[in-house]
Scaffold this motif. Structure first.
Motif, PDB file in Angstrom:
ATOM      1  N   LEU A 160       1.318  -0.878  -0.243  1.00 12.66           N
ATOM      2  CA  LEU A 160      -0.007   0.474  -0.063  1.00 12.66           C
ATOM      3  C   LEU A 160       0.712   1.196  -0.241  1.00 12.66           C
ATOM      4  CD1 LEU A 160      -3.095   0.731   0.141  1.00 12.66           C
ATOM      5  CD2 LEU A 160      -2.700   0.965   2.809  1.00 12.66           C
ATOM      6  N   LYS A 161       2.208   1.672   0.736  1.00 13.41           N
ATOM      7  CA  LYS A 161       2.625   1.939   0.842  1.00 13.41           C
ATOM      8  C   LYS A 161       3.448   3.042  -0.437  1.00 13.41           C
ATOM      9  CE  LYS A 161       4.155   1.642   5.781  1.00 13.41           C
ATOM     10  NZ  LYS A 161       4.917   0.944   6.951  1.00 13.41           N
ATOM     11  N   VAL A 162       4.075   1.241  -1.084  1.00  9.20           N
ATOM     12  CA  VAL A 162       4.713   1.542  -2.617  1.00  9.20           C
ATOM     13  C   VAL A 162       3.293   2.217  -3.374  1.00  9.20           C
ATOM     14  CG1 VAL A 162       5.259  -0.185  -4.634  1.00  9.20           C
ATOM     15  CG2 VAL A 162       6.216  -0.317  -2.128  1.00  9.20           C
ATOM     16  N   ALA A 163       2.269   1.241  -3.280  1.00  6.06           N
ATOM     17  CA  ALA A 163       1.621   1.773  -4.521  1.00  6.06           C
ATOM     18  C   ALA A 163       1.140   3.836  -3.636  1.00  6.06           C
ATOM     19  CB  ALA A 163       0.432   1.433  -4.045  1.00  6.06           C
ATOM     20  N   LYS A 164       1.018   3.701  -2.661  1.00  6.60           N
ATOM     21  CA  LYS A 164       0.894   5.895  -2.740  1.00  6.60           C
ATOM     22  C   LYS A 164       2.395   6.968  -3.046  1.00  6.60           C
ATOM     23  CE  LYS A 164      -2.956   4.951   1.185  1.00  6.60           C
ATOM     24  NZ  LYS A 164      -3.011   4.639   2.006  1.00  6.60           N
ATOM     25  N   ARG A 165       3.053   5.822  -2.722  1.00  4.25           N
ATOM     26  CA  ARG A 165       4.646   6.370  -3.668  1.00  4.25           C
ATOM     27  C   ARG A 165       4.155   6.808  -4.869  1.00  4.25           C
ATOM     28  NH1 ARG A 165       7.663   3.489   0.687  1.00  4.25           N
ATOM     29  NH2 ARG A 165       8.386   1.958  -1.080  1.00  4.25           N
ATOM     30  N   ASN A 166       4.044   5.246  -5.825  1.00  2.51           N
ATOM     31  CA  ASN A 166       3.414   5.320  -6.990  1.00  2.51           C
ATOM     32  C   ASN A 166       2.954   6.024  -7.355  1.00  2.51           C
ATOM     33  OD1 ASN A 166       5.856   3.582  -8.484  1.00  2.51           O
ATOM     34  ND2 ASN A 166       5.552   2.827  -6.583  1.00  2.51           N
ATOM     35  N   ILE A 167       2.008   6.650  -6.795  1.00  2.00           N
ATOM     36  CA  ILE A 167       1.144   7.287  -7.236  1.00  2.00           C
ATOM     37  C   ILE A 167       1.700   8.964  -7.190  1.00  2.00           C
ATOM     38  CG2 ILE A 167      -1.664   8.579  -6.581  1.00  2.00           C
ATOM     39  CD1 ILE A 167      -2.336   5.751  -5.596  1.00  2.00           C
ATOM     40  N   VAL A 168       2.068   9.075  -6.327  1.00  2.00           N
ATOM     41  CA  VAL A 168       2.628  10.703  -6.527  1.00  2.00           C
ATOM     42  C   VAL A 168       4.085  11.244  -7.464  1.00  2.00           C
ATOM     43  CG1 VAL A 168       4.306  12.794  -4.806  1.00  2.00           C
ATOM     44  CG2 VAL A 168       2.561  10.363  -3.969  1.00  2.00           C
ATOM     45  N   LEU A 169       4.005   9.992  -7.688  1.00  2.14           N
ATOM     46  CA  LEU A 169       4.619   9.802  -8.533  1.00  2.14           C
ATOM     47  C   LEU A 169       4.308  10.026  -9.900  1.00  2.14           C
ATOM     48  CD1 LEU A 169       8.204   9.789  -9.416  1.00  2.14           C
ATOM     49  CD2 LEU A 169       7.912   7.135  -9.655  1.00  2.14           C
ATOM     50  N   GLU A 201      -2.139  10.801 -22.085  1.00  2.00           N
ATOM     51  CA  GLU A 201      -3.357   9.331 -21.737  1.00  2.00           C
ATOM     52  C   GLU A 201      -2.188   8.364 -21.321  1.00  2.00           C
ATOM     53  OE1 GLU A 201      -4.428   8.121 -25.689  1.00  2.00           O
ATOM     54  OE2 GLU A 201      -5.971   9.833 -25.664  1.00  2.00           O
ATOM     55  N   GLN A 202      -0.972   8.539 -21.695  1.00  2.00           N
ATOM     56  CA  GLN A 202      -0.007   6.729 -21.293  1.00  2.00           C
ATOM     57  C   GLN A 202       0.650   7.000 -20.076  1.00  2.00           C
ATOM     58  OE1 GLN A 202       0.875   3.920 -22.384  1.00  2.00           O
ATOM     59  NE2 GLN A 202       1.129   4.091 -24.833  1.00  2.00           N
ATOM     60  N   ALA A 203       0.881   8.375 -19.785  1.00  2.00           N
ATOM     61  CA  ALA A 203       0.802   9.080 -18.140  1.00  2.00           C
ATOM     62  C   ALA A 203      -0.192   8.504 -17.375  1.00  2.00           C
ATOM     63  CB  ALA A 203       1.391   9.945 -18.479  1.00  2.00           C
ATOM     64  N   GLU A 204      -1.118   9.218 -18.102  1.00  2.00           N
ATOM     65  CA  GLU A 204      -2.527   9.045 -16.918  1.00  2.00           C
ATOM     66  C   GLU A 204      -2.336   6.609 -16.514  1.00  2.00           C
ATOM     67  OE1 GLU A 204      -5.365   9.518 -14.607  1.00  2.00           O
ATOM     68  OE2 GLU A 204      -4.437  11.589 -16.198  1.00  2.00           O
ATOM     69  N   ALA A 205      -2.417   6.865 -17.827  1.00  2.00           N
ATOM     70  CA  ALA A 205      -2.488   5.082 -17.506  1.00  2.00           C
ATOM     71  C   ALA A 205      -1.769   4.424 -16.402  1.00  2.00           C
ATOM     72  CB  ALA A 205      -2.584   4.367 -18.488  1.00  2.00           C
ATOM     73  N   GLN A 206      -0.399   5.049 -16.773  1.00  2.00           N
ATOM     74  CA  GLN A 206       0.895   4.596 -15.721  1.00  2.00           C
ATOM     75  C   GLN A 206       0.139   4.940 -13.977  1.00  2.00           C
ATOM     76  OE1 GLN A 206       3.269   2.663 -15.601  1.00  2.00           O
ATOM     77  NE2 GLN A 206       3.876   2.910 -13.916  1.00  2.00           N
ATOM     78  N   LYS A 207      -0.443   6.108 -14.130  1.00  2.00           N
ATOM     79  CA  LYS A 207      -0.686   6.596 -12.756  1.00  2.00           C
ATOM     80  C   LYS A 207      -1.634   5.540 -12.028  1.00  2.00           C
ATOM     81  CE  LYS A 207      -2.876  10.542 -10.574  1.00  2.00           C
ATOM     82  NZ  LYS A 207      -3.841  11.465 -11.070  1.00  2.00           N
ATOM     83  N   LYS A 208      -2.968   5.176 -13.102  1.00  2.00           N
ATOM     84  CA  LYS A 208      -4.257   4.531 -12.677  1.00  2.00           C
ATOM     85  C   LYS A 208      -3.597   3.159 -12.424  1.00  2.00           C
ATOM     86  CE  LYS A 208      -7.317   7.279 -13.527  1.00  2.00           C
ATOM     87  NZ  LYS A 208      -7.749   7.836 -12.337  1.00  2.00           N
ATOM     88  N   THR A 209      -2.440   2.188 -12.729  1.00  2.00           N
ATOM     89  CA  THR A 209      -2.074   1.221 -13.013  1.00  2.00           C
ATOM     90  C   THR A 209      -1.312   1.216 -11.203  1.00  2.00           C
ATOM     91  OG1 THR A 209      -1.146   0.481 -14.496  1.00  2.00           O
ATOM     92  CG2 THR A 209       0.253  -0.361 -12.922  1.00  2.00           C
ATOM     93  N   ALA A 210      -0.681   1.901 -10.622  1.00  2.00           N
ATOM     94  CA  ALA A 210      -0.667   2.678  -8.987  1.00  2.00           C
ATOM     95  C   ALA A 210      -2.429   2.434  -8.426  1.00  2.00           C
ATOM     96  CB  ALA A 210       0.267   3.505  -8.936  1.00  2.00           C
ATOM     97  N   GLU A 211      -2.208   3.319  -8.830  1.00  2.00           N
ATOM     98  CA  GLU A 211      -4.089   3.737  -8.347  1.00  2.00           C
ATOM     99  C   GLU A 211      -4.433   2.042  -8.223  1.00  2.00           C
ATOM    100  OE1 GLU A 211      -5.641   6.743 -10.350  1.00  2.00           O
ATOM    101  OE2 GLU A 211      -4.633   8.211  -9.206  1.00  2.00           O
ATOM    102  N   LEU A 212      -4.460   1.143  -9.151  1.00  2.00           N
ATOM    103  CA  LEU A 212      -5.637   0.218  -8.952  1.00  2.00           C
ATOM    104  C   LEU A 212      -4.880  -0.813  -7.346  1.00  2.00           C
ATOM    105  CD1 LEU A 212      -5.521  -0.839 -12.679  1.00  2.00           C
ATOM    106  CD2 LEU A 212      -8.048  -0.839 -10.908  1.00  2.00           C
ATOM    107  N   LEU A 213      -3.446  -0.564  -6.671  1.00  2.00           N
ATOM    108  CA  LEU A 213      -3.069  -1.168  -5.985  1.00  2.00           C
ATOM    109  C   LEU A 213      -3.831  -0.753  -4.873  1.00  2.00           C
ATOM    110  CD1 LEU A 213       0.545  -1.649  -7.744  1.00  2.00           C
ATOM    111  CD2 LEU A 213      -0.926  -3.203  -7.286  1.00  2.00           C
TER     112      LEU A 213
END
Length: 470
Positions: free
Chosen positions: A193-202, A225-237
């Motif tokens: 969960l911490k990793v996911a939140k750090r990657n959301i910030v990144l 769109e690619q950057a948004e999808a990458q962010k969603k990947t972290a948010e899904l975690l």
């Protein structure tokens, strides 16, 4: 009369002479062909003393959870009751050599036919159409244990008791490890969960940077769109981790004998790491350390005793049934001593002759049960050695993977910093930025998973070597 007494005394003497005769095969452990060493070796300190779980686990919160489990878990409660039952059965089996005594008191009135000889005599001498019979007797029954049947019953009951005792120890060790692994899994989920939140910030910072470049016409909408999808990947975690945390907390609460609730725990995985100290020894030591292996051998001992009991059932038995009492046909003379005293002694020799092969079949079945128990014992030892080897392999290669993932993390950390600077200077594409960040995210998640696997391997090794449930 004297001749009858002589016959009785002779029978008693013969039975006492035969009393010490024991029939049956005494249990001895079969040759097991145990290997001299485990398949895998690992850099762990060997110790000849089994570590108690309170020493093995350093986290005070985890120790409290284990204590609660051993106190309140329902499987433990049922196992304790099983022990109590077997204890009572063993105490009962020790009374096999003792005689049984019955007290019988009765009063009967029989109306006899006037046309019968007894009826006419009764009316003639007693002046009544009925006859009373008042009796009270004390009867002793005792079967001479000629072939050692009582001893076999005791041996079987005692082996069953110790088998259950070892199962109880194995159950406690299993629950201890399950609680520890569930607890550590919770800390691993917290880290995810911490990793996911750090990657959301990144991902937010990367998305903001690419949006600025998009507004200035430096990149197209695909980059956004690619950057948004990458962010969603972290948010899904995040919801996935929260879901798994709730499920794991529920499971751990049930292990502790409580309704599902939140679980207090440490904030960092490293705070609950284990000491890699084990009584490694050789595979043969599992016979004295593993409670499930010891339990399986006790089952063989019990089955061997039951096989002997089935064999003894085909031999003759001698029983003695003396009794003493008072008897009268009048109530007022019922206890008129010594005139109303009656005495009796019986000696019985019983030899089964034709039982439709039931006794022989019962013996054959007992032989097969003993062979099944022996095979199960051998299999339990095979599994025990295999579990130690598996745990050693997982611990060994988890260490190697951890070394590699640390080197990979160092490279990805540098790559993540470099790719942002290169992208700002136009020397890297947005795809390289997203790919690098995704690789960094996956490496962090992989690091957590390897740590969890190492913890599980060590706790499994602790259990498979015999644990320390005290």
């Amino acid at each position: 009369m004297k001749l009858s007494k002589i016959h009785i005394l002779l029978s008693v003497s013969i039975s006492l002479l035969l009393f010490s005769c024991n029939v049956g095969k005494k249990y001895s452990r079969t040759h097991l062909n145990i290997p001299e060493q485990y398949r895998e070796t690992v850099n762990l300190t060997a110790d000849t003393v089994q570590l108690p779980w309170r020493t093995f686990f350093k986290d005070s919160i985890l120790v409290n959870l284990i204590e609660k489990t051993l106190l309140k878990n329902n499987e433990i409660t049922v196992a304790v009751m099983n022990m109590q039952q077997l204890d009572l059965m063993y105490k009962q089996s020790k009374l096999g050599l003792y005689p049984s005594v019955d007290l019988n008191i009765g009063a009967n009135r029989n109306w006899l036919s006037k046309s019968s000889l007894n009826g006419s005599l009764t009316e003639q001498f007693l002046g009544t159409s009925y006859m009373d019979d008042y009796s009270a007797s004390l009867r002793l029954s005792w079967e001479a244990d000629i072939w050692g049947k009582a001893k076999m019953y005791r041996e079987s009951s005692l082996a069953d008791y110790f088998a259950q005792k070892e199962k109880f120890s194995a159950l406690k060790t299993r629950l201890i490890v399950q609680v520890a692994q569930a607890y550590y899994n919770l800390t691993a989920l917290d880290e995810q969960l911490k990793v996911a939140k750090r990657n959301i910030v990144l991902g937010d910072s990367t998305l903001a940077m690419i949006q600025l470049q998009y507004k200035s016409g430096q990149v197209n909408s695909l980059a956004v769109e690619q950057a948004e999808a990458q962010k969603k990947t972290a948010e899904l975690l995040v919801p996935l981790a929260l879901q798994n945390i709730a499920v794991q907390e529920n499971a751990l609460s049930i292990l502790c004998g409580e309704f599902p609730n939140s679980i207090t725990r440490v904030q960092n995985m490293s705070e609950t790491m284990l000491s890699a100290i084990f009584p490694l020894g050789v595979p043969a030591m599992l016979l004295s350390r593993r409670p499930d292996v010891k339990s399986a051998e006790y089952v063989v001992v019990s089955a061997n005793a039951k096989m002997n009991i089935a064999n003894i059932s085909m031999y003759p038995s001698i029983s003695f049934t003396p009794s003493v009492g008072v008897n009268s046909f009048k109530l007022n003379t019922w206890f008129n001593l010594p005139g109303s005293i009656v005495k009796n002694i019986g000696v019985n020799l019983t030899q089964p002759i034709f039982m439709k092969k039931s006794l022989k079949t019962a013996y054959d079945i007992a032989v097969i049960d003993q062979e099944k128990a022996l095979t199960t014992f051998k299999q339990s030892l095979l599994i025990a050695v295999g579990e130690v080897s598996d745990a050693l392999a997982r611990a060994k290669y988890a260490d190697e993977r951890m070394d590699l993932v640390k080197l990979k993390k160092a490279s990805l950390t540098k790559a993540t910093n470099d790719v942002l600077m290169l992208y700002k200077s136009g020397m890297a594409t947005y795809l390289e930025v997203i790919s690098t960040q995704n690789n960094f995210l996956q490496n962090e998640l992989e690091t957590i998973e390897i740590k969890k696997e190492k913890f599980n391997a060590i706790t499994d090794l602790y259990r498979s070597l015999g644990g320390g449930e005290k």
